[in-house]
Design an enzyme around this catalytic site. Structure first.
Site: not given
Length: 825
Positions: A637, A540, A526, A521-524, A518
């Site tokens: 954030d 996520k 989705v 993001g900043g951490f991985g 999909l």
């Protein structure tokens, strides 16, 4: 595919043929097929007839899906010789051959069957295969000719891609030149025949993408085949008669096809989605830059995520280290220490795991040798540069050896199934320091054990007082209810959301298929997933290289588990297994807000009334976090990409990995770890690490401006010397030209008084001093009220530039990138 002869057919033969006047699945020697009729397979899966592609006026004979509303052609007979009128006729001539006649009864195409049929019949099968056979043949699959042997751009289930070694027939996909022209384009894919066959995609005569050889379980460069999928099964067959790759669908109800796309230069697999009445992309190749053929040159290892992506295999160095740039990558790498063939004792092999096997053009294979025999044979041949098991099933068997430079190598992963990856052993000097060398590992084992024991003793002595101190600090923090930072196992009973096993998530996401991705993001990444009960979810998956560790993960799980509000994304569960950390959310079908407001086409979907509803929903969600939930939470954030939209375009705040909890009457805090996104940060937080509910209010003010204007805060404005959207909007406001800021696609749907009020509220939220900004309860009242608003004071114009008076680790970011910044204080 066919023989294009222009031979006049005697008009005296024509009376012996009559045109079909009904839908059938076959034609016999006495029948023909004209423009007025189509053949339809027995169960109505496919149709054969004449069609006109795209905007072309040319006519072609082709096969297409009969049971879907979008005409999708899967095979074309006369690709090189179109018919320019409606005179086309397909028939079996007097000699039993299948021919396509055009104007003046010339042969536009013919099926080159090797045997003459006595009682021929041409039949369209439910597999999409058009076959010519004897009508009374006992073996129904004994075909004299079949279209599956001459594919166009589409690969159908049950169709072999590869070679018939007995006849020299190659079955190869070739893309259409364009949607209007089905003649063969430059892009083609097939199996390259040599000692170690492999699937190769070509552009013209040049290799474009090499998938790698078959290792018994998967194709070397496509470890995704190791993943179980609910759509199809596959097999790779190598014997003395044939070499081919084939797939079959698991469920008959699924409609799937693979094709070559000349326009995008991709191999693509699609699945028909009946609910949406459209083809949905399942996956495509090449999927990244590293899949370009021989991008990194000899002994170069392409690694996505590294900078630069072209690295040298251990034991090698860049051929041109002083000018190592994309123009130089193809020059590849050279050995650090040159090899000599005279002294075998100085030669060894380094083991590498997770590499796509090198180009097999110059390779040799023996299926009966074991790995040790393979090593000895390679060692005794000075030209042998590497060896591997040719088949990794049942512990590994067979011998594959490479000669000359090793090219087109890349790092691949099997998502936790590295045991199923091929190992390759590359020739190295025995004295070379290589991480993967098994011989040196064994020699060093005794030394390592001694060193580890000594270090453990010293470290243990030093660690005891440190642990006592940290334990006391930890207890104090828990008592003050400032941070949630306790052991994940110890708090599992407080999670308040279900635990999902890794196996459940793997099945739901089709093993994290790129088709299910999909966003990022900043951490991985989705992924979209579907549970066994049909419920759609968003997963996520935290990257192992991300800045978010176990603490942030626990933080997000515990926070969201305690939050229940219609404008907050709902957490359904979590997963922790090994190195995997995942959060399972409710699925938001319309994605994130930024994908709409910053896209010229999709922005038109959001009229002003819908945007105002989104603004109010975000405000209500923040109000809940700040004042109405059982915890006081600062998001830290808040940005457009963290606002998700459900099926009715209602907004939901997501991504609480950066959030902080305040206990008791605490209203602000200070940190030496600044996290968030430049362009949305409040000045006092970005510069001094001071955060509060007013930090989120500032971010909300930025969001308001972006929703109103359709522009990003950073990077959108360089005119009139303003640095960002805030400066540009403030200038227009002061010059009494605020309506010039409004997104052009909103004209006609705007309620002027309402949008000016929202703009005014945004400036109140963006004031320089945090004490001047309203809290979210006031913001919600102002959005729905009609009373006059106070005049905004000086705005905060922080855009990511900071004083360097202190020793800081500075970082910059685009408007969309989340950052974590550690500062010396």
């Amino acid at each position: 595919m066919g023989i294009f002869a222009f031979v006049l057919l005697s008009s005296s033969l024509l009376p012996f043929f009559f045109v079909l006047s009904y839908a059938a699945d076959s034609i016999k020697k006495s029948e023909s097929l004209s423009e007025s009729i189509t053949l339809v397979s027995k169960h109505e899966s496919y149709a054969l007839g004449f069609f006109r592609p795209g905007n072309s006026s040319n006519r072609y004979l082709g096969i297409w899906y009969n049971n879907i509303p979008v005409r999708t052609v899967v095979w074309v007979a006369n690709r090189l010789n179109p018919i320019n009128d409606s005179s086309g006729m397909l028939m079996v001539n007097s000699s039993g051959s299948l021919v396509l006649l055009s104007q003046n009864r010339t042969v536009a195409w013919s099926a080159n069957s090797t045997k003459q049929a006595l009682n021929p019949i041409v039949q369209l099968l439910d597999s999409g295969n058009l076959v010519l056979r004897e009508e009374n043949e006992e073996d129904p699959e004994n075909y004299l000719w079949q279209s599956f042997d001459y594919p166009s751009d589409t690969w159908l289930p049950g169709m072999k891609l590869g070679w018939d070694l007995r006849t020299g027939l190659e079955r190869r996909l070739t893309a259409w030149k364009s949607p209007d022209d089905p003649s063969p384009g430059e892009l083609s894919v097939g199996i390259e025949l040599h000692n170690y066959p492999e699937i190769v995609m070509n552009k013209g005569t040049e290799k474009f993408f090499r998938i790698g050889p078959w290792n018994g379980l998967s194709l070397s460069g496509l470890p995704d085949l190791l993943k179980e999928n609910p759509v199809y099964t596959y097999d790779f067959v190598i014997n003395s008669d044939e070499v081919y790759f084939i797939y079959n669908l698991i469920k008959n109800s699924v409609i799937s096809r693979a094709l070559l796309n000349e326009t995008s230069s991709l191999y693509e697999r699609y699945i028909w989605v009946s609910e949406d009445k459209k083809w949905s992309l399942y996956f495509s190749m090449p999927k990244d830059k590293c899949e370009g053929y021989n991008l990194c040159g000899p002994y170069g290892n392409c690694i996505i995520g590294d900078s630069p992506i072209c690295q040298c295999v251990e034991g090698f160095k860049h051929k041109s280290p002083d000018t190592w740039n994309p123009d130089e990558w193809s020059k590849g790498c050279v050995r650090i220490t040159q090899l000599s063939c005279k002294d075998k004792d100085k030669i060894g092999f380094a083991k590498f795991v997770g590499l796509k096997m090198p180009d097999t053009t110059y390779s040799w294979v023996n299926g009966s040798m074991n790995l040790n025999e393979c090593r000895v044979k390679c060692l005794n041949n000075c030209s042998c540069t590497a060896y591997a098991n040719s088949n990794i099933t049942d512990g590994g068997s067979g011998c594959a050896m490479w000669f000359g430079d090793l090219i087109d190598i890349r790092q691949v992963t099997a998502n936790g199934r590295d045991a199923y990856m091929q190992n390759v052993y590359i020739r190295m000097p025995a004295s070379e320091e290589v991480n993967h060398k098994e011989e040196k590992d064994k020699q060093k084992m005794k030394v390592i054990v001694i060193v580890v024991v000594a270090i453990a003793v010293v470290f243990g002595v030093l660690l005891i007082p440190y642990c006592i101190s940290k334990r006391a600090n930890f207890r104090e923090k828990m008592e003050n209810n400032v941070m949630i930072d306790q052991n994940i196992e110890g708090q599992s009973e407080d999670m308040e959301v279900p635990f999902f096993t890794l196996a459940t998530i793997v099945i739901a996401t089709n093993n994290f298929s790129s088709y299910n991705k999909l966003g990022e993001g900043g951490f991985g990444l989705v992924y979209k997933g579907t549970l066994i009960d049909g419920k759609e979810i968003a997963v996520k998956r935290l990257s192992r290289k991300s800045g978010q560790g176990l603490s942030e993960f626990k933080n997000e799980v515990i926070l969201i588990a305690k939050l229940q509000h219609r404008n907050l994304v709902r957490l359904l569960g979590y997963c922790i297994e090994g190195d995997e950390k995942m959060l399972i959310y409710e699925y938001m079908p319309n994605g994130s807000l930024d994908s709409f407001i910053f896209d010229e086409t999709k922005a038109k979907v959001l009229g002003w009334s819908m945007r105002f509803n989104i603004i109010c929903g975000i405000a209500r969600g923040l109000l809940y976090l700040h004042e109405d939930s059982r915890l006081r939470i600062i998001h830290r954030d808040l940005k457009a990409s963290n606002i998700l939209l459900d099926s009715k375009m209602n907004p939901k705040i997501s991504d609480f990995g950066m959030a902080r909890i305040f206990g008791g009457d605490q209203i602000e805090g200070n940190t030496n770890r600044v996290v968030g996104t430049y362009g949305y940060m409040a000045p006092e937080y970005a510069i001094d690490g001071l955060f509060s509910v007013k930090s989120d209010v500032f971010s909300f003010g930025i969001l308001l401006l972006e929703i109103i204007s359709g522009k990003k805060n950073r990077g959108s404005f360089h005119l009139d010397n303003t640095q960002n959207l805030v400066g540009h909007a403030w200038k227009l406001w002061q010059e009494d030209r605020p309506l010039e800021l409004i997104d052009t696609c909103l004209k006609g749907s705007v309620i002027q008084s309402e949008i000016l009020r929202c703009l005014h509220i945004s400036f109140l939220c963006l004031q320089q001093h945090h004490n001047d900004r309203p809290n979210m309860s006031c913001v919600v009242m102002m959005l729905h009220g009609e009373s006059s608003l106070p005049k905004p004071k000086e705005l905060g114009f922080f855009v990511g530039k900071k004083s360097t008076s202190s020793s800081e680790n500075q970082s910059s970011s685009t408007n969309e990138i989340t950052i974590t910044m550690l500062e010396a204080r």
